[in-house]
Every structure is written in C-alpha cells, then in structure tokens.
Scaffold this active site. Structure first.
Site, PDB file in Angstrom:
ATOM      1  N   SER A 147     -10.012   0.938   7.577  1.00  0.00           N
ATOM      2  CA  SER A 147      -9.299   1.031   5.930  1.00  0.00           C
ATOM      3  C   SER A 147      -9.041  -0.252   5.475  1.00  0.00           C
ATOM      4  O   SER A 147      -8.688  -0.653   4.833  1.00  0.00           O
ATOM      5  CB  SER A 147      -8.914   1.546   6.287  1.00  0.00           C
ATOM      6  OG  SER A 147      -9.035   3.444   6.787  1.00  0.00           O
ATOM      7  N   SER A 161      -9.527   2.874   3.697  1.00  0.00           N
ATOM      8  CA  SER A 161      -8.135   3.579   2.534  1.00  0.00           C
ATOM      9  C   SER A 161      -7.503   2.591   1.846  1.00  0.00           C
ATOM     10  O   SER A 161      -6.584   2.539   0.995  1.00  0.00           O
ATOM     11  CB  SER A 161      -7.258   4.521   3.396  1.00  0.00           C
ATOM     12  OG  SER A 161      -6.677   3.561   4.442  1.00  0.00           O
ATOM     13  N   LYS A 176       0.965  -1.192  -0.061  1.00  0.00           N
ATOM     14  CA  LYS A 176      -0.002  -0.087   0.199  1.00  0.00           C
ATOM     15  C   LYS A 176       0.583   1.351  -0.112  1.00  0.00           C
ATOM     16  O   LYS A 176       2.037   1.349   1.017  1.00  0.00           O
ATOM     17  CB  LYS A 176      -0.735   0.106   1.014  1.00  0.00           C
ATOM     18  CG  LYS A 176      -1.870   1.080   1.508  1.00  0.00           C
ATOM     19  CD  LYS A 176      -2.721   0.782   2.424  1.00  0.00           C
ATOM     20  CE  LYS A 176      -3.745   2.043   2.484  1.00  0.00           C
ATOM     21  NZ  LYS A 176      -5.105   2.027   3.772  1.00  0.00           N
TER      22      LYS A 176
END
Length: 463
Positions: A173, A149, A72
């Site tokens: 997230s 996210s 990520k």
C-alpha cells in the site's frame, strides 16, 4: 522536504508562507486528484505560527520544523476527523489521547499538519476508491487511479500538495501508489517502525515514507524509526542515520532479479518489462552483478495470505446496524473471517509465516533483489473495483500487484523507484528489496540509481 526544512532554518521563507502555499495548491488542485479527505487549514496555520516562533526563539530546531505534512486517514489525530476511509465513520472526530506513536513522532519532528489523506475503506484495497470521498487519481493521468491504499498520500506528493507523506503498507500500500504516481515509496522491515500503542498481530502492515527523492524518504524514515518499549519485533537503531547512509556508495552488489509472477495466468505489461530490462542494464553499468533468479514462491503460496487479510478486515469494530453500509469488498472479506476460529487463525498465520521464511531464504542469497513494482500500468479509475463481484475484485487486485505482497509476508524491506516512463508519460516503478534490516543498503543503492537516472525534475499533468 529537506530543502524546505533548510530554507526555513535559514529564514529564506517562513512556516506560515510555506503552509499558505500548500493550502492554496490544495484548494486549486485537489479536486482533480482526490488526495485529501480532510484539510485542516486553521490547525495548519496555528502549527505554522508556533513553528515560526520557535525559529525566532533560536536553539536547535526539530528536524522538520515548519514543514507541512499530512497524515493518512488510518491514523487518528485527536480533534481531527477520522474516517478510516469509510462512510460509517464519515463524521467521527478522533478523541483526545488517541494519538499513535507515529502521529506523535511526526508532530515532535516539528511538522505542520495539512490534513488527512485519502484511503479506501480500512485501507484494504490496492486502489483508493471509497465512498467517503472522491477517488484518488494519479496526477500523471487523472483518468487513472493513484493506487492504494496510500493513494491519497501519493497523489498529494506527486501533485505538489505536500512535500512528502506518511503511508502504510500491508500488502503493497506504499509501493503501489508510489509506482502509480512516480514517487519513491519505502516499506520498511517488520519492526523498524513501532506500531505502538496498537499492533498488527499478523505482522503484515507497517508505516513508511513517500516522497519525490530518496533522501527525503530516508529523512522521514529517520523520524519514524524510533523503537517503543514492548514492540513485538524490536530492532536496534542503525549505526548511522538513514539519510547519512544515502551518501555512502553501496559498493559492488550481487542483485537477484525476477519478473515472473507466482500467480498463474498473470502477464506483465510489455512496457513494464521494458523498464525492468533497462533497470537491469543500468545496475550492470553501475558495476553490480545482476543474476536471474527463479520465482521463489510456488503457485498457491499466497493463498495463506488471503484468510489472514480477511481476519484483519474484521478487526475494525462496526455497529451491527451499519454493516450494510460497508463496501461490498469489505463485507466480503469480513464475512470470510467469521468462520475462522482462534485455532484456525493461528494455523493460517503459521502457514503464512512458513511461506515468508522460504521467501526470505531466497532473498538472503543476494545483496538486493529487483522486480517490477506492479505487473500493469496505473489502472483506470474503476477498472479494479467490482462491487457486483468482490471475489473478482480481489483477484484483479492480486493480478495488478503480484510482486508486492510477498515482502509483507516475509517482513522484509522493499522500495519502489520511478525508474521508467511510458511513451504516454505514465510512471513505471521498479522495486528493490533486501534482507531484514537492510534499509540502509537499499537506500544507498536507490540513491545511486537516482543519481544515474534522476526523476525529481518531472512534473505531472496536474501541477
């Protein structure tokens, strides 16, 4: 992921072949789902060739040798573009020595770096719609968002652009994108995965795994759950691997459940409630006792979360002359933090911890707790983001995700499972949580549910 690792060890395919397969899929399909901000094709092939040589040399291979995985884009990888989801850092390259413990562990497991997955600015919203890249979309309906996210990570796994992925979760997230994209997503207990060399003084955020199956999630957790000296919440290593625990029946559990949000005037979608009832019946059919529980949080309790989140938004250094380039929501959160003194922050953090303690006390009465993951179905792209009114944007996110944040406040483990599907083919996640340190129990229960109501055979529209 585990099947691929085993096939590589048996020489049924090579790391280079597998990596080329994913790079071709990314080139063909990523434009439809926005999973990656950066694709590291040359590095991936170099990593794959090294893995191939290690397999030829023999010896005991690392657990995921030759398996391609992304990182990520909130974690720096030296020599690779590192945007943190912001146009302010669109051209930044992570310097040598900037590795986090997580990146080191993923690399030491033998994986091949496919690239950096899409994340919104600084990982703040529950959607992945930044200005540094395209929106991340659920492959089950590209008109809808992948959540945030870790939306890029989830979109990558769901669309077959990676076999599994690492995400991070400060208010949902990992679990939000897992629900939107039909995946398993686990937020571990506070302290289970080391934040070294950095730290989140709030204790809200942690890294964790996303995958199509419970066993893949457990195997990736085994890779990530390594303590480092000085961890603020040290945890003893489990007696057995998390993967091994998936094969152990969970026994008869007492499972609490609630589907009433603590946020006033937030309604849960009827299709989500239908899956919640179906899951409750499935748990009962599997021999568990399912008990209705009153929502443990009071109206206003989560107000303790917002100022702490605002301070976290302000921790990323941004040149003063570039603050105006940040998204309106990011600027709004950072502005809210500017009047918070150190004493104010300590008091607000203590208030949040008191709420977390009350939540944890309620959860501790049960072996596990069931709630929906989200109150709504995956949101259309742009439906939550509101640049004209960031306060309304923030409230829309809370209404979308009322069930996830309390587990971060209390630091407890929770996993989202794709246990339902709408008539239109959208995934609906259900969330199971438990007391601190009980990931093994959660994974054993999740594996039992997966065996009873399997989902890994499903393929999205974008595949």
């Amino acid at each position: 992921m585990l099947e691929q690792a085993a096939a590589l060890r048996r020489a049924e395919l090579s790391p280079v072949e597998l990596t080329e397969h994913y790079l071709r899929r990314i080139e063909r399909l990523d434009g439809a789902v926005g999973a990656y901000l950066t694709v590291t094709a040359d590095r991936a092939l170099d990593d794959a060739r090294r893995a191939e040589q290690l397999l030829v040399d023999g010896g005991e291979p690392p657990p995921l040798l030759g398996v391609p995985l992304p990182i990520k884009d909130l974690d720096p990888v030296p020599g690779v573009r590192f945007t943190a989801g912001s146009v302010v850092f669109a051209d930044r390259i992570a310097p040598k020595g900037s590795d986090t413990s997580l990146v080191e562990l993923v690399r030491d497991a033998g994986t091949v770096l496919l690239g950096k997955t899409n994340t919104p600015e600084f990982g703040l919203p529950a959607y992945t719609e930044g200005d540094v890249g395209p929106p991340a979309r659920t492959p089950y309906d590209p008109g809808r968002g992948a959540g945030g996210s870790s939306g890029g990570a989830a979109a990558a796994v769901a669309a077959g652009l990676a076999p599994a992925a690492q995400g991070s979760d400060g208010g949902g997230s990992i679990r939000i994108p897992a629900s939107c994209c039909g995946l398993v997503g686990l937020k571990p207990s506070r302290g289970r995965i080391s934040p070294a060399p950095h730290g989140d003084v709030s204790g809200l955020a942690t890294d964790g795994p996303l995958a199509r199956t419970v066993r893949d999630v457990a195997a990736l957790l085994d890779v990530l759950a390594v303590p480092f000296p000085g961890d603020p919440v040290p945890m003893a290593a489990p007696e057995e691997t998390f993967l091994g625990g998936c094969d152990r029946p969970p026994g008869r559990l007492r499972i609490g459940r609630w589907a009433q949000p603590d946020v006033p005037d937030v309604a849960v979608d009827p299709e989500v409630l239908a899956v919640y009832e179906e899951t409750s019946r499935l748990l009962t059919d599997l021999g568990h006792e399912v008990v209705d529980v009153e929502q443990p949080l009071r109206p206003g309790d989560r107000d303790t979360f917002t100022p702490v989140w605002a301070v976290l938004a302000a921790l990323t250094p941004v040149p003063a002359d570039r603050e105006a380039e940040l998204l309106p929501l990011t600027r709004w959160l950072r502005e809210r933090s500017r009047g918070v003194s150190g004493v104010d922050y300590a008091r607000r953090l203590a208030a949040m911890q008191r709420v977390g303690r009350r939540f944890a006390t309620a959860v501790a009465r049960y072996d596990a707790v069931l709630t929906p993951t989200l109150a709504q179905l995956p949101a259309p792209v742009g439906a939550l983001r509101n640049d004209a009114d960031p306060a309304a944007d923030f409230q829309a996110q809370i209404a979308f995700t009322p069930f996830t944040g309390p587990w971060n406040i209390a630091g407890l483990p929770a996993v989202s499972l794709p246990l339902g599907w709408t008539e239109a083919g959208l995934p609906v996640g259900m969330m199971l949580g438990a007391a601190h340190g009980e990931e093994a129990r959660l994974l054993a229960l999740a594996a039992q549910l997966e065996a009873a109501a399997p989902w890994s055979h499903r393929r999205p529209a974008v595949w």
